[in-house]
Design a protein around this motif. Structure first.
Motif, PDB file in Angstrom:
ATOM      1  N   UNK A   1       0.840  -1.205   0.000  1.00  0.00           N
ATOM      2  CA  UNK A   1       0.000   0.000   0.000  1.00  0.00           C
ATOM      3  C   UNK A   1       0.874   1.253   0.000  1.00  0.00           C
ATOM      4  N   UNK A   2       1.923   1.275   0.828  1.00  0.00           N
ATOM      5  CA  UNK A   2       2.806   2.435   0.871  1.00  0.00           C
ATOM      6  C   UNK A   2       3.596   2.561  -0.429  1.00  0.00           C
ATOM      7  N   UNK A   3       3.987   1.431  -1.021  1.00  0.00           N
ATOM      8  CA  UNK A   3       4.725   1.451  -2.290  1.00  0.00           C
ATOM      9  C   UNK A   3       3.865   2.051  -3.402  1.00  0.00           C
ATOM     10  N   UNK A   4       2.595   1.720  -3.405  1.00  0.00           N
ATOM     11  CA  UNK A   4       1.673   2.285  -4.398  1.00  0.00           C
ATOM     12  C   UNK A   4       1.603   3.793  -4.244  1.00  0.00           C
ATOM     13  N   UNK A   5       1.487   4.257  -3.007  1.00  0.00           N
ATOM     14  CA  UNK A   5       1.395   5.694  -2.763  1.00  0.00           C
ATOM     15  C   UNK A   5       2.658   6.416  -3.220  1.00  0.00           C
ATOM     16  N   UNK A   6       3.821   5.859  -2.893  1.00  0.00           N
ATOM     17  CA  UNK A   6       5.085   6.490  -3.284  1.00  0.00           C
ATOM     18  C   UNK A   6       5.294   6.446  -4.796  1.00  0.00           C
ATOM     19  N   UNK A   7       4.836   5.369  -5.435  1.00  0.00           N
ATOM     20  CA  UNK A   7       4.936   5.275  -6.894  1.00  0.00           C
ATOM     21  C   UNK A   7       4.086   6.357  -7.555  1.00  0.00           C
ATOM     22  N   UNK A   8       2.879   6.550  -7.033  1.00  0.00           N
ATOM     23  CA  UNK A   8       2.019   7.625  -7.558  1.00  0.00           C
ATOM     24  C   UNK A   8       2.654   8.991  -7.299  1.00  0.00           C
ATOM     25  N   UNK A   9       3.268   9.140  -6.136  1.00  0.00           N
ATOM     26  CA  UNK A   9       3.923  10.400  -5.803  1.00  0.00           C
ATOM     27  C   UNK A   9       5.082  10.691  -6.744  1.00  0.00           C
ATOM     28  N   UNK A  10       5.722   9.642  -7.258  1.00  0.00           N
ATOM     29  CA  UNK A  10       6.856   9.805  -8.168  1.00  0.00           C
ATOM     30  C   UNK A  10       6.396  10.049  -9.606  1.00  0.00           C
ATOM     31  N   UNK A  11       5.445   9.240 -10.093  1.00  0.00           N
ATOM     32  CA  UNK A  11       5.129   9.260 -11.523  1.00  0.00           C
ATOM     33  C   UNK A  11       3.955  10.160 -11.904  1.00  0.00           C
ATOM     34  N   UNK A  12       3.010  10.378 -10.999  1.00  0.00           N
ATOM     35  CA  UNK A  12       1.888  11.268 -11.331  1.00  0.00           C
ATOM     36  C   UNK A  12       2.370  12.683 -11.673  1.00  0.00           C
ATOM     37  N   UNK A  13       3.317  13.264 -10.888  1.00  0.00           N
ATOM     38  CA  UNK A  13       3.847  14.570 -11.285  1.00  0.00           C
ATOM     39  C   UNK A  13       4.571  14.546 -12.627  1.00  0.00           C
ATOM     40  N   UNK A  14       5.219  13.422 -12.947  1.00  0.00           N
ATOM     41  CA  UNK A  14       5.920  13.321 -14.234  1.00  0.00           C
ATOM     42  C   UNK A  14       4.913  13.409 -15.381  1.00  0.00           C
ATOM     43  N   UNK A  15       3.823  12.648 -15.271  1.00  0.00           N
ATOM     44  CA  UNK A  15       2.793  12.665 -16.318  1.00  0.00           C
ATOM     45  C   UNK A  15       2.157  14.047 -16.414  1.00  0.00           C
ATOM     46  N   UNK A  16       1.798  14.612 -15.253  1.00  0.00           N
ATOM     47  CA  UNK A  16       1.201  15.957 -15.259  1.00  0.00           C
ATOM     48  C   UNK A  16       2.172  16.982 -15.829  1.00  0.00           C
ATOM     49  N   UNK A  17       3.452  16.858 -15.472  1.00  0.00           N
ATOM     50  CA  UNK A  17       4.467  17.785 -15.963  1.00  0.00           C
ATOM     51  C   UNK A  17       4.616  17.717 -17.475  1.00  0.00           C
ATOM     52  N   UNK A  18       4.561  16.504 -18.046  1.00  0.00           N
ATOM     53  CA  UNK A  18       4.655  16.367 -19.499  1.00  0.00           C
ATOM     54  C   UNK A  18       3.457  17.032 -20.188  1.00  0.00           C
ATOM     55  N   UNK A  19       2.266  16.838 -19.620  1.00  0.00           N
ATOM     56  CA  UNK A  19       1.074  17.445 -20.222  1.00  0.00           C
ATOM     57  C   UNK A  19       1.168  18.967 -20.160  1.00  0.00           C
ATOM     58  N   UNK A  20       1.613  19.489 -18.998  1.00  0.00           N
ATOM     59  CA  UNK A  20       1.747  20.937 -18.839  1.00  0.00           C
ATOM     60  C   UNK A  20       2.807  21.504 -19.778  1.00  0.00           C
ATOM     61  N   UNK A  21       3.941  20.794 -19.881  1.00  0.00           N
ATOM     62  CA  UNK A  21       5.063  21.302 -20.673  1.00  0.00           C
ATOM     63  C   UNK A  21       4.817  21.214 -22.171  1.00  0.00           C
ATOM     64  N   UNK A  22       4.218  20.095 -22.616  1.00  0.00           N
ATOM     65  CA  UNK A  22       4.116  19.862 -24.055  1.00  0.00           C
ATOM     66  C   UNK A  22       2.721  20.126 -24.618  1.00  0.00           C
ATOM     67  N   UNK A  23       1.732  20.331 -23.749  1.00  0.00           N
ATOM     68  CA  UNK A  23       0.398  20.696 -24.226  1.00  0.00           C
ATOM     69  C   UNK A  23       0.034  22.048 -23.624  1.00  0.00           C
ATOM     70  N   UNK A  24      -0.554  22.024 -22.424  1.00  0.00           N
ATOM     71  CA  UNK A  24      -0.877  23.283 -21.753  1.00  0.00           C
ATOM     72  C   UNK A  24      -1.382  23.003 -20.345  1.00  0.00           C
ATOM     73  N   UNK A  25      -1.411  24.050 -19.532  1.00  0.00           N
ATOM     74  CA  UNK A  25      -1.982  23.935 -18.196  1.00  0.00           C
ATOM     75  C   UNK A  25      -3.461  23.566 -18.265  1.00  0.00           C
TER      76      UNK A  25
END
Length: 493
Positions: free
Chosen positions: A173-197
């Motif tokens: 359960x904690x590993x899932x949370x930390x994985x989301x904490x690591x990769x969710x910002x990466x996905x959001x960051x790509x959308x913000x950087x290469x598409x738009x806010x």
């Protein structure tokens, strides 16, 4: 064909269930945490883009979010404790996903009209308030779901099974949370950087609309497929009904008493308010010191949060380097979820917690040393290195405290105590922001670093006191002495 979780001997005592149900639990939890982590990362970027010349909106949202959890955490725990699992599940998923969907829609609206702050100030303020309120409700809903899954279902599902099952479930359960904490910002960051806010806000809203149905189906399949969950849910409802009857009887009895006892009655009623009784219950627990120790670790700037990121940027560290360091830090945290079950099986939950928090303290000595270094760049890299390494001890300690609360808090009190614990952690997290406002000069970040280290030291000492009270010793000095003597003897020979 799915393999049963329990072996043949345990099947005689407990209902068996397919391991695929645990997979459903993990996937459902992943979907819920992913949406929450996307919002957590993106909201600050939304706010700074809405008002580019000020951190006011971002800071205001942080205060609203932390304050809401600090104030209402115990009440959320009390609410989860008084409802059936099905009721909590439905309210949690509906309110969390609806709140983030509304917040995402409000962000889209405010980004679509960038001049709204000057053109229509009332509409602008209304949208900002809607974002703050929706975000706070979403975070409180997430807390309710966290209490249900981490404090209740993990304990209930693992009841009557080998101890390592509970440890592995906690770690996953904690590993899932930390994985989301690591990769969710990466996905959001790509959308913000290469598409738009705006595209990222639309994606957030759509994610919560579409995933809620899958989340509900997955978690309902777990509830229906594991009989012991239904049994415990029915027991909770019966207990809640009995409590209401007792309170009603007590109220009628008080009304028949003489007026001379009115003052005492008022005091008793105040002490029995859900909010007050939750804190009274929390501080009566045998695991209150581990809980306080864990909460103190939230009063820190020694994490890759807003304050430390801003300080590193001021020192001239490129954004991509900070991003890489944050990724390394999260990876170390994920590694902790793999190491914890190994250590716990060999050292016990208590001792694993002791070694974990002092290993965190040891790694943070590098951060203290960074204060003494004159070179800005060297100091910054030492700071990042110390924080990243300390995540191993931090997250193992977190798992240790959670498991102690699961094991030593009564079934009827788990949700309330879990809510109070989350409230305390948020209150101390809020104190970090307040200290950041008081000590706002980046040149004085070293003061916040030293304060954070002192608080980690206090947390480690408090936990050590708890260990000594329970075990009457901290270390097996006889074994250490024997090891030293053996080493000396072998060298002589």
């Amino acid at each position: 064909m799915d393999e049963p979780l329990l072996d043949q001997e345990q099947q005689q005592h407990n209902p068996t269930f397919s391991s695929s149900l645990l997979l459903n639990l993990y996937v459902g939890h992943f979907l819920a945490r992913w949406g929450a982590r996307m919002w957590e990362f993106s909201v600050g970027l939304y706010m700074i883009n809405v008002w580019p010349d000020s951190l006011l909106l971002a800071a205001a949202y942080g205060v609203v979010e932390s304050s809401s959890t600090a104030l209402f955490g115990p009440l959320i725990g009390h609410w989860v404790d008084n409802l059936s699992y099905i009721q909590v599940l439905r309210i949690w998923l509906l309110s969390q996903n609806l709140s983030f969907m509304v917040a995402g829609g409000a962000v889209v609206a405010i980004l679509a009209y960038p001049n709204s702050i000057s053109a229509n100030y009332t509409s602008f303020i209304s949208l900002v308030l809607l974002i703050n309120i929706s975000g706070a409700v979403g975070v409180l809903s997430t807390l309710g779901g966290t209490i249900l899954i981490e404090r209740e279902w993990v304990v209930v599902i693992s009841e009557g099974q080998p101890p390592e099952i509970q440890t592995k479930m906690n770690s996953t359960i904690r590993r899932i949370d930390l994985t989301c904490k690591l990769f969710a910002p990466v996905v959001s960051g790509f959308i913000i950087s290469f598409v738009s806010l705006t595209a990222s806000a639309v994606t957030l809203a759509l994610w919560n609309v579409l995933s809620v149905f899958l989340q509900y189906w997955l978690l309902m399949s777990v509830y229906k497929g594991i009989p012991i969950l239904r049994q415990f849910s029915q027991r909770r409802v019966s207990r809640s009904s009995a409590t209401e009857v007792d309170e009603s009887t007590s109220t009628h009895h008080e009304q028949d008493e003489s007026t001379s006892s009115n003052e005492n009655t008022i005091i008793e009623r105040f002490m029995n308010l859900p909010y007050i009784s939750a804190w009274r219950l929390y501080f009566k627990q045998d695991v209150v010191l581990p809980g306080l120790s864990l909460a103190l670790l939230y009063f820190t700037v020694l994490s890759f949060g807003t304050l430390m990121t801003a300080a590193l940027e001021w020192q001239g560290i490129p954004a991509y380097v900070i991003g890489i360091a944050r990724g390394i830090s999260a990876t170390v945290g994920i590694a902790a979820t793999f190491l914890y079950p190994v250590l716990q099986s060999r050292m016990s939950t208590l001792r694993t917690g002791l070694w974990s928090i002092w290993s965190q303290w040891t790694c943070l000595l590098l951060c203290v040393a960074s204060v003494l270094v004159k070179g800005k760049m060297v100091s910054a890299y030492m700071l990042m290195g110390g924080v990243a390494l300390s995540r191993l001890g931090l997250w193992m300690f977190d798992l240790s405290v959670i498991q102690q609360m699961q094991d030593h808090v009564a079934e009827s009190d788990r949700c309330v105590v879990g809510g109070a614990q989350s409230s305390l952690q948020s209150a101390l997290d809020l104190m970090t922001y307040i200290m950041g406002i008081i000590i706002s000069n980046p040149q004085e970040f070293w003061k916040l670093t030293m304060l954070s280290f002192v608080l980690v030291t206090i947390a480690a000492v408090l936990y050590s006191v708890h260990i000594y009270r329970v075990r009457k010793h901290l270390f097996h000095f006889d074994k250490i002495l024997a090891l030293v003597q053996w080493s000396v003897t072998s060298q002589v020979l």
